[in-house]
Design a protein around this motif. Structure first.
Motif, PDB file in Angstrom:
ATOM      1  N   ARG A 228       0.843  -1.205  -0.130  1.00  0.00           N
ATOM      2  CA  ARG A 228       0.044   0.068  -0.031  1.00  0.00           C
ATOM      3  C   ARG A 228       0.853   1.188  -0.178  1.00  0.00           C
ATOM      4  NH1 ARG A 228      -5.233   1.624   1.800  1.00  0.00           N
ATOM      5  NH2 ARG A 228      -5.382   3.385   2.795  1.00  0.00           N
ATOM      6  N   GLN A 254      -3.114   0.447  -3.936  1.00  0.00           N
ATOM      7  CA  GLN A 254      -3.046  -0.795  -3.276  1.00  0.00           C
ATOM      8  C   GLN A 254      -2.603  -2.159  -4.033  1.00  0.00           C
ATOM      9  OE1 GLN A 254      -3.580  -1.476   0.230  1.00  0.00           O
ATOM     10  NE2 GLN A 254      -2.680  -3.257  -0.140  1.00  0.00           N
ATOM     11  N   TYR A 255      -1.767  -2.695  -3.926  1.00  0.00           N
ATOM     12  CA  TYR A 255      -1.134  -3.703  -4.684  1.00  0.00           C
ATOM     13  C   TYR A 255      -1.374  -5.139  -3.887  1.00  0.00           C
ATOM     14  CZ  TYR A 255       1.150  -0.258  -7.597  1.00  0.00           C
ATOM     15  OH  TYR A 255       1.272   0.781  -8.426  1.00  0.00           O
ATOM     16  N   ASP A 256      -1.800  -6.206  -4.757  1.00  0.00           N
ATOM     17  CA  ASP A 256      -1.914  -7.579  -4.181  1.00  0.00           C
ATOM     18  C   ASP A 256      -0.680  -8.276  -4.048  1.00  0.00           C
ATOM     19  OD1 ASP A 256      -2.838  -9.877  -3.264  1.00  0.00           O
ATOM     20  OD2 ASP A 256      -3.858 -10.478  -5.124  1.00  0.00           O
ATOM     21  N   THR A 258       0.082 -11.080  -2.367  1.00  0.00           N
ATOM     22  CA  THR A 258       0.119 -12.439  -1.915  1.00  0.00           C
ATOM     23  C   THR A 258       0.866 -13.571  -2.844  1.00  0.00           C
ATOM     24  OG1 THR A 258      -1.973 -12.759  -3.282  1.00  0.00           O
ATOM     25  CG2 THR A 258      -2.311 -12.068  -0.869  1.00  0.00           C
ATOM     26  N   LYS A 260       1.735 -15.907  -5.485  1.00  0.00           N
ATOM     27  CA  LYS A 260       1.438 -16.338  -6.870  1.00  0.00           C
ATOM     28  C   LYS A 260       2.214 -17.404  -7.472  1.00  0.00           C
ATOM     29  CE  LYS A 260      -1.416 -13.048  -6.704  1.00  0.00           C
ATOM     30  NZ  LYS A 260      -2.631 -12.898  -6.889  1.00  0.00           N
TER      31      LYS A 260
END
Length: 546
Positions: A228, A254-256, A258, A260
Motif C-alpha cells: 500500500r 494498493q497492490y496484491d 500475496t 502467486k
C-alpha cells in the motif's frame, strides 16, 4: 483556442443545443466539443473544446459582427469534487427544472450535480417550502441578459465554481494522479511534502496529471502497509501562495502481494505423445525488509539520541528463510521541518562522506542483515531527522561494490560496501525497489532547557551594555572577583599590622626615654596577645565595613 471566442454578434441569439438534434459536427468529432462559431458570410464553422463556463473570469469571450455562437449543453463535465459559491440576496427569474418535497439544501445540490444537463446554479426554499430550482445558467452565461436576477433579501443562489474528477493510475513503477476540471486551470500540481522537486506547472488546461515514482525520493511516496502506497497531492491555483480555492487530495495505490504460482509453457515443436520427465512449481515470497536505527552494535532500537552518540542503521530481511539478499543505495537524511537533505549513500552505493556515514557491510550473524555506522547528527532547524533509502532485493546473493575512501592523511583506501548500484532495467521492473523510511529525534548537547535557559554550570550570558555583543563568562567572572577581594583583604591586613606595630614601637621608645621600669617576664606574650586582639578587632570591623 482562445481566439475561437473572439466572435459573438451582439444581436445574435445564443442557441443551446438539444441533446438529440442539431449539428452533427458537435457530436461526431474526435475531441470533446463544447462550442462552435459559425461565420454567416463565409460559411466557416469553428469548433472548440472551450466555452463560456470553462473560461469564466477571463476576457476571451468578445462580441463580433456576423458570427453566431453555439454552445453544447449536453457535454459531460466533472461532478466529483465540486465547489459552489453562495450569492446572497438574489435568485434567477427563470430556471430549467423545479423539484418539490426536497428534504434539504444538500439534496438540492446533489440534484444539480446529477442533472441530465449541465447544471451551474440552484436555489432552495426561496420560492416555496422544500422547493429546489436548477438552472444551466450562471453569471458567466448571463452577461448579455438584462436583469436576470430577482433581488430577494433573504434568498440565495448557489453557483458552481469548479469541479474536479480525480483518477489514480497505479502502475508498476509509479502512481499517476489524473485530474479533469470543469473550468480552465492555470497553476500547479505537486506532492505536498515536495512542492519544489515533485511538481508540474499547468497552463490553461482542462486535463493534467502528476506522475510520482515509488523509487523517486523527491516525490515523497510513503509505504503504508504491505503493498500500500500513499501520498498527498495539492492542486494550487496561484503560482506562489495557497488560497482557500486550492484542493488537497490523498491518493492511494494498493497492490496484491500475496503468493502467486507462475507457470511457463514453451512449445519446442515436438509432436506426438510426450511423457513429462519432471514438473516443478515454485512459489517465492517477496522479501519483507525493515530499516531500524539502533545502537552501534545493531541491537537496541534508538527512538532518540544526542548529537555525537554512536548509532547504526540496520537493514534486515525479516524472514530468515527468504532466498533473497539486499543492497542499499540513495540513502538520504532529511530535516523534519524544511526538507533540507544530505545524501549519505549515493546512487552507486558508496558513502559520500565517511566522516558522517560509513560503508554498508554485512552483519557477522547473517547475510540477511546490513549495517552502517554513524554518529548522531541533526539539522539546525529541527530535532527530527528522517532517513530514506532505496533497498533492492537480489537472489541468491548481492555483489558488493568497491568504494574509494579518503583517510585523514589524504590517502585513498578501497572499502567494500553492500550498496551496489543495480544493473539498468526497464521501467516495468522498477517495482523491485523498496522505499524505506525511518525517523529519530536527536537533541544537541548545549544544555538548553525547555524555556530556552541554560542549565547551571559553566555558562556564557549576554550582558547588555553600551558595547553591543559583549559576552562574559559568568563562572570566570566570579572566580576573578573572589581573587580580587582576597588580594584586597590581604593588603589591608598587612597594612594594618605594619601600622599598629609602628605605632606601638613609637610609644615604647617614648616610654624608654622618660622612665626606666622593670617589666615582668610575661610582658612579651601579653603584648603579642594585645596586638593580635587589636588586629583581629580592626580586621573584623574593617571587613564588615567593606
Amino acid at each position: 483556442m482562445l481566439a475561437l471566442f473572439t466572435s459573438l454578434r451582439k444581436s445574435a441569439v445564443i442557441v443551446y443545443f438539444s441533446c438529440t438534434v442539431y449539428s452533427d459536427f458537435l457530436f461526431n468529432i474526435a475531441f470533446r466539443c463544447r462550442s462552435a462559431n459559425y461565420n454567416n458570410a463565409t460559411g466557416a464553422c469553428e469548433l472548440s473544446n472551450m466555452d463560456r463556463i470553462t473560461l469564466a473570469g477571463s476576457n476571451a469571450f468578445q462580441a463580433a459582427d456576423g458570427i453566431e455562437y453555439m454552445e453544447n449543453n449536453c457535454v459531460e463535465e466533472p461532478t466529483k469534487l465540486c465547489e459552489f459559491k453562495k450569492l446572497n440576496g438574489m435568485i434567477l427569474k427563470t430556471v430549467d427544472s423545479v423539484y418539490q418535497d426536497v428534504g434539504s439544501v444538500d439534496e438540492c445540490r446533489e440534484l444539480c450535480l446529477n442533472s441530465p444537463y449541465r447544471c451551474h446554479s440552484y436555489d432552495y426554499g426561496d420560492t416555496g417550502e422544500m422547493v429546489c430550482r436548477l438552472s444551466h445558467h450562471s453569471r458567466a452565461t448571463l452577461a448579455d441578459i438584462q436583469d436576470p436576477y430577482l433581488d430577494v433579501k433573504e434568498a440565495a443562489t448557489y453557483e458552481l465554481s469548479s469541479c474536479y474528477n480525480v483518477s489514480i493510475d497505479c502502475r508498476s513503477g509509479d502512481m499517476v494522479a489524473r485530474i479533469q476540471t470543469s473550468k480552465v486551470f492555470d497553476g500547479k500540481i505537486y506532492a505536498k511534502g515536495s512542492p519544489n522537486s515533485c511538481v508540474r506547472d499547468v497552463n490553461n488546461s482542462l486535463e493534467f496529471e502528476l506522475s510520482m515514482a515509488y523509487d523517486n525520493l523527491e516525490c515523497n511516496v510513503r509505504k503504508n502497509g504491505l503493498g500500500r502506497y500513499v501520498n498527498d497531492v495539492v492542486i494550487q491555483h496561484h503560482d506562489k501562495i495557497v488560497t482557500s480555492s486550492d484542493l488537497g487530495l490523498a491518493v492511494t495505490c494498493q497492490y496484491d502481494l500475496t503468493n502467486k504460482s507462475v507457470t511457463n509453457e514453451v512449445d519446442l515443436g515436438v509432436h506426438g505423445d510426450i511423457t513429462p520427465a519432471l514438473s516443478e512449481e515454485v512459489t517465492v515470497d517477496s522479501p519483507n525488509v525493515a530499516m531500524k536505527i539502533t545502537d552501534r552494535s545493531g541491537g537496541d532500537v534508538m527512538p532518540s539520541a544526542e548529537v555525537g552518540d554512536p548509532l547504526a542503521l540496520r537493514f534486515e530481511i525479516l524472514d530468515k528463510n527468504s532466498p533473497y539478499e539486499i543492497f542499499v543505495r540513495e540513502l538520504v537524511a532529511l530535516d523534519g521541518v524544511d526538507n533540507s537533505e544530505i545524501v549519505l549513500i549515493d546512487s552507486s552505493g558508496c558513502p559520500t562522506d565517511h566522516f558522517i556515514m560509513g560503508p554498508i557491510y554485512k552483519s557477522a550473524e547473517t547475510g540477511k542483515i546490513l549495517l552502517s555506522h554513524f554518529d548522531a547528527f541533526k539539522f539546525p532547524s529541527s530535532e527530527v531527522v528522517q532517513f530514506r533509502a532505496l533497498v533492492t532485493p537480489c537472489m541468491p546473493t548481492c555483489e558488493p561494490i568497491q568504494c574509494d575512501q579518503e583517510e585523514s592523511s589524504g590517502e585513498l583506501r578501497s572499502v567494500i560496501s553492500y550498496g551496489k548500484r543495480r544493473r539498468r532495467r526497464s521501467t516495468a521492473d522498477s517495482h523491485d525497489d523498496m522505499l524505506l523510511v525511518q525517523t529519530i529525534q536527536i537533541t544537541d548537547k548545549f544544555g538548553f532547557d525547555r524555556d530556552g535557559n541554560k542549565t547551571v554550570g559553566n555558562e556564557a550570558v549576554f550582558i547588555p551594555s553600551s558595547d553591543p555583543g559583549l559576552c562574559i563568562n559568568v563562572a570566570g567572572l566570579i572566580v576573578a572577583a573572589t581573587v580580587f577581594l582576597s588580594a584586597q583583604l590581604a593588603i589591608i591586613a598587612a597594612w594594618t599590622f605594619v601600622y599598629q606595630r609602628r605605632k606601638l614601637s613609637q610609644k615604647l621608645n617614648q616610654d624608654n626615654m622618660s622612665v626606666s621600669v622593670s617589666m615582668p617576664s610575661g610582658l612579651s606574650s601579653n603584648r603579642t596577645d594585645s596586638l593580635c586582639k587589636l588586629y583581629d578587632g580592626y580586621s573584623s570591623s574593617h571587613s564588615r565595613r567593606f
